[in-house]
Motif scaffolding. Structure first.
Motif, PDB file in Angstrom:
ATOM      1  N   ASP A 163       0.859  -1.185   0.000  1.00 51.07           N
ATOM      2  CA  ASP A 163       0.000   0.000   0.000  1.00 51.07           C
ATOM      3  C   ASP A 163       0.897   1.237   0.000  1.00 51.07           C
ATOM      4  OD1 ASP A 163      -1.901   1.924   0.252  1.00 51.07           O
ATOM      5  OD2 ASP A 163      -2.647   1.286   2.211  1.00 51.07           O
ATOM      6  N   LEU A 164       1.265   1.700  -1.188  1.00 48.41           N
ATOM      7  CA  LEU A 164       2.191   2.820  -1.314  1.00 48.41           C
ATOM      8  C   LEU A 164       1.558   4.114  -0.825  1.00 48.41           C
ATOM      9  CD1 LEU A 164       5.034   3.485  -2.315  1.00 48.41           C
ATOM     10  CD2 LEU A 164       4.061   3.965  -4.566  1.00 48.41           C
ATOM     11  N   LEU A 165       0.315   4.355  -1.175  1.00 45.56           N
ATOM     12  CA  LEU A 165      -0.363   5.570  -0.743  1.00 45.56           C
ATOM     13  C   LEU A 165      -0.521   5.596   0.771  1.00 45.56           C
ATOM     14  CD1 LEU A 165      -1.845   8.174  -1.463  1.00 45.56           C
ATOM     15  CD2 LEU A 165      -3.934   6.825  -1.761  1.00 45.56           C
ATOM     16  N   GLY A 166      -0.866   4.443   1.359  1.00 51.07           N
ATOM     17  CA  GLY A 166      -0.993   4.362   2.810  1.00 51.07           C
ATOM     18  C   GLY A 166       0.317   4.641   3.522  1.00 51.07           C
ATOM     19  N   PHE A 167       1.430   4.202   2.925  1.00 50.54           N
ATOM     20  CA  PHE A 167       2.741   4.454   3.521  1.00 50.54           C
ATOM     21  C   PHE A 167       3.020   5.949   3.608  1.00 50.54           C
ATOM     22  CE2 PHE A 167       7.173   5.544   2.446  1.00 50.54           C
ATOM     23  CZ  PHE A 167       7.798   5.125   3.620  1.00 50.54           C
ATOM     24  N   PHE A 168       2.817   6.663   2.507  1.00 54.60           N
ATOM     25  CA  PHE A 168       3.092   8.101   2.512  1.00 54.60           C
ATOM     26  C   PHE A 168       2.145   8.846   3.446  1.00 54.60           C
ATOM     27  CE2 PHE A 168       5.114   7.279  -1.709  1.00 54.60           C
ATOM     28  CZ  PHE A 168       6.363   7.759  -1.379  1.00 54.60           C
ATOM     29  N   ARG A 169       0.903   8.414   3.510  1.00 55.03           N
ATOM     30  CA  ARG A 169      -0.059   9.086   4.391  1.00 55.03           C
ATOM     31  C   ARG A 169       0.348   8.907   5.860  1.00 55.03           C
ATOM     32  NH1 ARG A 169      -4.223   6.405   3.071  1.00 55.03           N
ATOM     33  NH2 ARG A 169      -4.986   7.775   1.417  1.00 55.03           N
ATOM     34  N   SER A 170       0.675   7.679   6.244  1.00 55.53           N
ATOM     35  CA  SER A 170       1.062   7.414   7.634  1.00 55.53           C
ATOM     36  C   SER A 170       2.388   8.077   7.978  1.00 55.53           C
ATOM     37  CB  SER A 170       1.150   5.901   7.871  1.00 55.53           C
ATOM     38  OG  SER A 170      -0.110   5.277   7.678  1.00 55.53           O
ATOM     39  N   LEU A 171       3.339   8.044   7.035  1.00 53.10           N
ATOM     40  CA  LEU A 171       4.647   8.664   7.280  1.00 53.10           C
ATOM     41  C   LEU A 171       4.497  10.168   7.465  1.00 53.10           C
ATOM     42  CD1 LEU A 171       7.727   8.379   7.432  1.00 53.10           C
ATOM     43  CD2 LEU A 171       7.797   8.712   4.947  1.00 53.10           C
ATOM     44  N   SER A 172       3.649  10.787   6.670  1.00 52.87           N
ATOM     45  CA  SER A 172       3.427  12.223   6.797  1.00 52.87           C
ATOM     46  C   SER A 172       2.813  12.570   8.156  1.00 52.87           C
ATOM     47  CB  SER A 172       2.518  12.710   5.665  1.00 52.87           C
ATOM     48  OG  SER A 172       2.219  14.087   5.797  1.00 52.87           O
ATOM     49  N   ASP A 173       1.807  11.807   8.574  1.00 48.62           N
ATOM     50  CA  ASP A 173       1.175  12.059   9.881  1.00 48.62           C
ATOM     51  C   ASP A 173       2.160  11.829  11.026  1.00 48.62           C
ATOM     52  OD1 ASP A 173      -1.158  12.661   8.572  1.00 48.62           O
ATOM     53  OD2 ASP A 173      -2.099  10.721   8.918  1.00 48.62           O
ATOM     54  N   TYR A 174       2.934  10.755  10.917  1.00 45.88           N
ATOM     55  CA  TYR A 174       3.890  10.441  11.978  1.00 45.88           C
ATOM     56  C   TYR A 174       4.951  11.541  12.091  1.00 45.88           C
ATOM     57  CZ  TYR A 174       7.241   7.863  14.828  1.00 45.88           C
ATOM     58  OH  TYR A 174       8.094   7.490  15.837  1.00 45.88           O
ATOM     59  N   ALA A 175       5.455  12.013  10.954  1.00 45.97           N
ATOM     60  CA  ALA A 175       6.476  13.071  10.969  1.00 45.97           C
ATOM     61  C   ALA A 175       5.928  14.356  11.578  1.00 45.97           C
ATOM     62  CB  ALA A 175       6.989  13.323   9.553  1.00 45.97           C
ATOM     63  N   GLU A 176       4.668  14.660  11.292  1.00 49.10           N
ATOM     64  CA  GLU A 176       4.060  15.860  11.871  1.00 49.10           C
ATOM     65  C   GLU A 176       3.944  15.742  13.393  1.00 49.10           C
ATOM     66  OE1 GLU A 176       0.362  16.692  10.016  1.00 49.10           O
ATOM     67  OE2 GLU A 176       1.258  17.332   8.114  1.00 49.10           O
ATOM     68  N   TRP A 177       3.550  14.576  13.881  1.00 47.99           N
ATOM     69  CA  TRP A 177       3.457  14.382  15.332  1.00 47.99           C
ATOM     70  C   TRP A 177       4.837  14.428  15.977  1.00 47.99           C
ATOM     71  CZ3 TRP A 177      -0.196  14.935  18.710  1.00 47.99           C
ATOM     72  CH2 TRP A 177      -1.532  14.803  18.331  1.00 47.99           C
ATOM     73  N   ALA A 178       5.835  13.855  15.303  1.00 41.61           N
ATOM     74  CA  ALA A 178       7.204  13.891  15.841  1.00 41.61           C
ATOM     75  C   ALA A 178       7.716  15.327  15.919  1.00 41.61           C
ATOM     76  CB  ALA A 178       8.131  13.037  14.968  1.00 41.61           C
TER      77      ALA A 178
END
Length: 290
Positions: A163-178
């Motif tokens: 799930d390439l789109l899911g990876f970028f979506r989760s990575l973006s959210d995680y980076a924002e929280w970090a």
């Protein structure tokens, strides 16, 4: 033959000679014009004219390309601002051609805010005129997950589900929280330098809150950003206490600090709750910086 006849013949002969000379001059002039038209000067002039027309076409084409390039750069910057994802390098290569299908190999390197990543994936793209499809057939992700254990689960799930789109979506959210956690820790360290310790720096997952009158009285605030099986980023905060027995009576309310902390989070949010904890526990005799 009479004298008059001879004069007329000489006059006619002279006229013919004049016409012949005039025709020769016209012939020579025509030859010179033909030679000029076929000369290198004329050819160069024609080539220069054609090149000028070509230059105009190239200028028009260059202007169109520059305009499109500016538009694409604007779209890329807008994408980066929304997602935080910046692509540093991208490479696409045709790996195999099949009937009505082409297998492509993609390599990408970039970063999502402060999280660098390397990504390799393959796609199968249909060449059918009726319906064009693009399917991801393989994904491999490389990231340094030592400081972010939750990312390892994301990488494993991405390589399994592709799930390439899911990876970028989760990575973006995680980076924002970090980034939000890092900024929050840095702000409280600057605001309350005597009460806040960051053993791992602002990028760590916890900070220590100390009572300025009794430094042995401490609270450990742990903040971990986790990723659920559905790819949703969930921040989990806990508050642990370290209070010597001789001062427990003075801070008896701290026995329920963890549960009270979670209740405060639901009411005031993360930053206001932390600020209230610091002011009520750490600053019995100290004044925070404005």
């Amino acid at each position: 033959m009479s004298e008059n006849m001879m004069e007329r013949l000489e006059s006619a002969t002279s006229s013919l000679k004049q016409e012949i000379l005039q025709l020769k001059e016209e012939y020579k002039e025509n030859q010179r014009e033909i030679a000029f038209l076929s000369s290198a000067n004329v050819q160069n002039a024609l080539m220069s004219f054609q090149e000028n027309k070509g230059d105009e076409s190239r200028k028009t084409l260059s202007w169109n390309l520059n305009t499109k390039l500016v538009q694409y750069e604007t779209q890329v910057k807008f994408f980066q601002q929304i997602t935080g994802i910046e692509v540093k390098h991208y490479f696409k290569r045709t790996e195999q051609k099949r009937e009505n299908e082409v297998l492509y190999n993609h390599k990408m390197a970039g970063r999502c805010l402060d999280l660098p990543f390397e990504l390799e994936f393959k796609t199968i793209e249909s060449q059918s005129e009726q319906q064009g499809e693009c399917k991801v057939s393989h994904i491999s992700v490389q990231m340094d997950c030592q400081a972010h254990p939750s990312l390892m689960q994301l990488l494993q799930r991405t390589e399994t589900t592709m799930d390439l789109l899911g990876f970028f979506r989760s990575l973006s959210d995680y980076a924002e929280w970090a980034e939000f956690r890092r900024n929050t820790f840095a702000q409280f360290k600057e605001k309350y330098p005597a009460a806040v310790r960051l053993p791992l720096g602002p990028s760590g997952d916890h900070m220590i809150l100390m009572n300025t009158d009794f430094p042995q009285c401490q609270m450990l605030l742990v903040w971990k950003n986790t990723i659920s099986d559905e790819g949703t980023v969930v921040p989990i905060l806990d508050l642990l206490t370290k209070i010597p027995e001789q001062v427990v009576d003075r801070y008896g309310v701290l026995e329920e600090a963890s549960s009270s902390f979670k209740n405060l989070l639901q009411v005031f949010g993360i930053q206001q709750t932390i600020d209230k904890i610091i002011q009520s526990f750490c600053l019995q005799g100290a004044n925070p910086r404005p």
